[in-house]
Motif scaffolding. Structure first.
Motif, short mmCIF file in Angstrom:
data_model
loop_
_atom_site.label_atom_id
_atom_site.label_comp_id
_atom_site.label_asym_id
_atom_site.label_seq_id
_atom_site.Cartn_x
_atom_site.Cartn_y
_atom_site.Cartn_z
N GLY A 196 -13.00 -31.22 53.52
CA GLY A 196 -13.08 -30.34 52.36
C GLY A 196 -12.90 -31.10 51.07
O GLY A 196 -13.60 -30.85 50.08
N ALA A 197 -11.97 -32.07 51.05
CA ALA A 197 -11.73 -32.87 49.84
C ALA A 197 -12.97 -33.69 49.49
O ALA A 197 -13.32 -33.83 48.30
N ARG A 202 -15.44 -31.43 47.79
CA ARG A 202 -15.06 -31.11 46.41
C ARG A 202 -15.33 -32.28 45.48
O ARG A 202 -15.75 -32.09 44.33
N ARG A 203 -15.14 -33.51 45.98
CA ARG A 203 -15.45 -34.68 45.16
C ARG A 203 -16.96 -34.76 44.89
O ARG A 203 -17.38 -35.10 43.78
N VAL A 242 -19.08 -32.31 44.71
CA VAL A 242 -19.43 -31.27 43.73
C VAL A 242 -18.97 -31.67 42.34
O VAL A 242 -19.70 -31.52 41.35
N ALA A 243 -17.75 -32.22 42.24
CA ALA A 243 -17.22 -32.63 40.94
C ALA A 243 -18.06 -33.73 40.31
O ALA A 243 -18.17 -33.81 39.08
N ALA A 261 -22.05 -26.75 45.77
CA ALA A 261 -21.44 -26.05 44.65
C ALA A 261 -21.66 -24.56 44.75
O ALA A 261 -20.77 -23.75 44.46
N ALA A 268 -19.37 -23.16 47.24
CA ALA A 268 -18.03 -23.06 46.68
C ALA A 268 -17.89 -21.80 45.84
O ALA A 268 -16.87 -21.12 45.87
N ARG A 314 -13.42 -21.28 47.15
CA ARG A 314 -12.88 -22.63 47.26
C ARG A 314 -13.66 -23.36 48.35
O ARG A 314 -13.97 -22.79 49.39
N LEU A 315 -13.94 -24.60 48.11
CA LEU A 315 -14.74 -25.39 49.05
C LEU A 315 -13.82 -26.09 50.05
O LEU A 315 -12.97 -26.88 49.69
N GLU A 316 -14.02 -25.77 51.32
CA GLU A 316 -13.23 -26.39 52.39
C GLU A 316 -14.19 -26.96 53.44
O GLU A 316 -15.41 -26.85 53.31
#
Length: 272
Positions: free
Chosen positions: A147-148, A151-152, A154-155, A163, A166, A171-173
């Protein structure tokens, strides 16, 4: 937590059509031979807590507490590979757990604390793990790490399809990544490929040290089945492991995420 476990066991005893003979439970962390956690990165509230006594008092049955991945190894050995000379089970969830069955017996080590590959250092100076170290296998290849990684991505602005997931999920997991992989989402597939690469790195270390004939992948992500196995195998093929000379079978845990429940029952049964 203790109250919840007592309540669940009491309920199961009352609901069972058969007379139970024992109780088994699997919990995360370094579990000593007495069934008490001495270290638990993701469940620190269990450290030093006697879970056996309140269960015995509640049900008047023999009780055995073991590591949650150890019990997956027991289930896999019984259901998939009862003749395996060395079976390694690895579970991927909030963290990474492991269990090792050698010659038909669960190998616990000198103090009962063996089988915690999640805290091998595979990326020196890498992400901080909840145990306090940096670069643990758990920090880069657990379900939480999947999941982390999403998120990276997408960021960084390079994963619009993730995205969108999410946005829908809030929340993106890791679950959103696996759903995206099944749906053919290229963004999810890129994150998945990176993550399974880290899975393979840790497995490669275990293969080199133990030379198992069976590796069992468990935890929630094991529900991905061949999508997980094929990706990990592809990464392993590119590593210097002499795979052609090994008798190695890579499989998912029997029953997928539920394997630990079966294994916990087996732990209680064999320990009574």
């Amino acid at each position: 937590m203790v109250s919840a476990m007592v309540g669940m066991v009491t309920h199961l005893i009352g609901a069972s059509p058969h007379q139970p003979v024992s109780v088994g439970a699997g919990i995360a962390g370094h579990i000593g031979l007495d069934g008490v956690a001495v270290q638990a990165a993701n469940t620190p509230m269990t450290v030093g807590v006697d879970l056996v006594t309140p269960l015995v008092e509640a049900c008047s049955l023999p009780v055995r507490i073991d590591n949650d991945a150890n019990v997956v190894a027991l289930a896999a050995h019984r259901e998939l590979a009862p003749t395996a000379s060395a079976l390694v089970a690895v579970t991927f969830g909030t963290g990474i757990g492991g269990g090792l069955v050698v010659g038909g017996e669960l190998w616990r080590g000198a103090a009962g604390l063996a089988g915690e590959p999640g805290h091998m250092i595979v990326a020196a100076g890498g992400p901080k793990c909840r145990c306090g170290q940096r670069g643990c296998w758990e920090a880069v290849a657990s379900g939480n790490a999947l999941g982390a990684a999403a998120r990276r991505a997408v960021a960084a602005g390079g994963a619009p399809l993730l995205a969108a997931r999410a946005t829908a999920a809030g929340r993106l997991e890791g679950r959103e990544v696996t759903e995206g992989v099944k749906a053919g989402d290229d963004d999810a597939r890129r994150v998945w490929h990176e993550w399974t690469g880290w899975v393979a790195v840790g497995l490669a270390n275990l293969i080199q040290v133990i030379d198992p004939d069976v590796i069992v992948l468990g935890g929630g992500v094991s529900a991905m089945g061949d999508l997980l196995l094929d990706s990990v195998r592809d990464h392993l093929q590119g590593m210097a492991l002499a795979l052609d000379a090994r008798r190695l079978s890579l499989v998912c845990a029997p029953g997928g995420p539920a394997a630990g429940v079966v294994g916990a029952a087996l732990a209680g049964w064999t320990g009574c």
